[in-house]
Write a protein that holds these residues in place. Structure first.
Motif, PDB file in Angstrom:
ATOM      1  N   ARG A 143      34.766  31.761  67.213  1.00 19.18           N
ATOM      2  CA  ARG A 143      33.765  32.831  67.110  1.00 19.18           C
ATOM      3  C   ARG A 143      33.854  33.751  68.325  1.00 19.18           C
ATOM      4  O   ARG A 143      34.081  33.274  69.450  1.00 19.18           O
ATOM      5  N   ASN A 199      32.743  23.572  73.329  1.00 18.88           N
ATOM      6  CA  ASN A 199      31.910  24.170  72.292  1.00 18.88           C
ATOM      7  C   ASN A 199      31.758  23.080  71.242  1.00 18.88           C
ATOM      8  O   ASN A 199      32.551  22.981  70.322  1.00 18.88           O
ATOM      9  N   PRO A 200      30.758  22.211  71.429  1.00 18.66           N
ATOM     10  CA  PRO A 200      30.661  21.040  70.558  1.00 18.66           C
ATOM     11  C   PRO A 200      29.993  21.373  69.219  1.00 18.66           C
ATOM     12  O   PRO A 200      29.442  22.462  69.062  1.00 18.66           O
ATOM     13  N   TYR A 253      26.976  21.585  67.103  1.00 21.60           N
ATOM     14  CA  TYR A 253      25.566  21.556  67.544  1.00 21.60           C
ATOM     15  C   TYR A 253      24.563  21.953  66.465  1.00 21.60           C
ATOM     16  O   TYR A 253      23.392  22.166  66.731  1.00 21.60           O
TER      17      TYR A 253
HETATM   18  N1  GLN Z   1      28.478  28.802  66.002  1.00 18.85           N
HETATM   19  C1  GLN Z   1      28.733  28.027  64.798  1.00 18.85           C
HETATM   20  C2  GLN Z   1      27.975  28.637  63.650  1.00 18.85           C
HETATM   21  O1  GLN Z   1      27.827  29.818  63.627  1.00 18.85           O
HETATM   22  C3  GLN Z   1      28.402  26.584  65.028  1.00 18.85           C
HETATM   23  C4  GLN Z   1      29.517  25.953  65.760  1.00 18.85           C
HETATM   24  C5  GLN Z   1      29.092  24.785  66.544  1.00 18.85           C
HETATM   25  O2  GLN Z   1      28.400  23.885  66.076  1.00 18.85           O
HETATM   26  N2  GLN Z   1      29.530  24.785  67.749  1.00 18.85           N
HETATM   27  O3  GLN Z   1      27.574  27.975  62.720  1.00 18.85           O
END
Ligand code: GLN
Ligand code: SAM
Length: 290
Positions: A100, A195-196, A198
């Motif tokens: 991203r 960047n786990p 989350y």
């Molecule tokens: N940023 C991601 C999303 O838009 C999630 C990725 C993550 O869990 N690091 O869903």
């Protein structure tokens, strides 16, 4: 066919695909149609729009198949198999999260830290496509990078990206669960980045279909409250850091304070919460307390 005929045909194909995408709730129907027609024709978008290609029957057939995939909400990046991150081109596929643009903030911050610590050892946990590790290795040519992932399939793809960017000698890849992936020699690092996953488990189904249906659950799910990975990482990070070593983790909306608390409980001192261009809290930076 002349360039003018080609442009007319392209306009018709694009209009037809955009209408299908709009009906399927896709945000950028025209752009997506152009990217897919360019992929089907084997040219870039500029050449496509200039009419410098020819649309034989095979190309039109390929285009229709790609349009069908996109209409089912498969992400463009998986369909064309590539995504740009930090100005670099990455192979992506369904075994890895699509990098991203928000995550570039983590790389910016890492590079700032590394400029002040030449010759650093960096650990990227949950590297996925290898985007963060490669961007760091390319822009901090004296850093030695270790990157891990629980998914062997993700790491195979990361290895191709590492080779593609000529970083094979400076990035070591290891498969496994968090720190258990590392070889038993107890190496310490100047910087740990991650960047786990989350996203709260119950929120995954509500994400855009591109994410919920196509991106790996293993890359998204942070357990019941989204914080599983941070709890485990924070409990162990301190013992893998060199003196004054740092940690930077990306966080989801509303998680920064809790993640800072977890890192502090694990022996780090939270230094900074980083905000992205939209002003959202996006990452937490912490340093070994002593
Ligand atoms: N940023 C991601 C999303 O838009 C999630 C990725 C993550 O869990 N690091 O869903
Ligand atoms: N770093 C990449 C990026 O920023 O685009 C991918 C991040 S993705 C959100 C999280 C990654 O962590 C996935 O590749 C996933 O396979 C990996 N992962 C999930 N659980 C893990 C664990 N227990 N140990 C190591 N990696 C894990």
């Amino acid at each position: 066919m002349t360039a003018i005929d080609t442009r007319t045909q392209a306009r018709n194909l694009l209009a037809e695909a955009s209408a299908i995408f709009t009906r399927n709730g896709i945000d950028s129907p025209e752009l997506d149609a152009e990217l897919l027609l360019a992929a089907a024709a084997g040219v870039d978008r500029t050449r496509l729009l200039a009419g410098c290609w020819s649309a034989d029957r095979e190309c039109v057939r390929r285009f229709h198949l790609l349009v069908e995939r996109r209409a089912a909400r498969e992400p463009i990046a998986y369909i064309v198999g590539r995504k740009e991150f930090y100005g670099l081109d990455f192979e992506v596929g369904p075994t890895v999260l699509i990098p991203r643009p928000e995550t570039e903030l983590l790389v910016d911050c890492a590079l700032k830290i590394l400029r002040a610590r030449p010759g650093s050892r960096v650990l990227d946990i949950g590297t996925g496509s290898g985007a963060i590790a490669v961007a760091i290795a390319v822009h901090a040519p004296d850093a030695e990078v270790t990157a891990t992932d629980l998914s062997a399939a993700a790491l195979e793809l990361a290895a191709r990206n590492v080779r593609h960017h000529g970083c094979g000698l400076r990035i070591n890849l290891f498969v496994g669960d968090l720190f258990a992936a590392l070889p038993c020699s107890h190496q310490k690092y100047d910087l740990i980045v991650s960047n786990p996953p989350y996203v709260r488990e119950e929120d995954i189904a509500q994400l855009d279909p591109e994410v919920a249906r196509y991106e790996p659950q293993m890359a998204l799910s942070g357990g019941k409250d989204g914080l599983d990975f941070y709890r485990r990482l924070a409990a162990e990070a301190a013992s893998y850091l060199r003196p004054r070593g740092e940690v930077i983790v990306e966080v989801g909306a509303g998680q920064a304070a809790e993640v800072a608390g977890l890192l502090e409980a694990g022996g780090c001192r939270a230094v900074e919460t980083l905000r992205d261009l939209a002003g959202h809290e996006r990452a937490v930076r912490a340093r070994l307390a002593h």
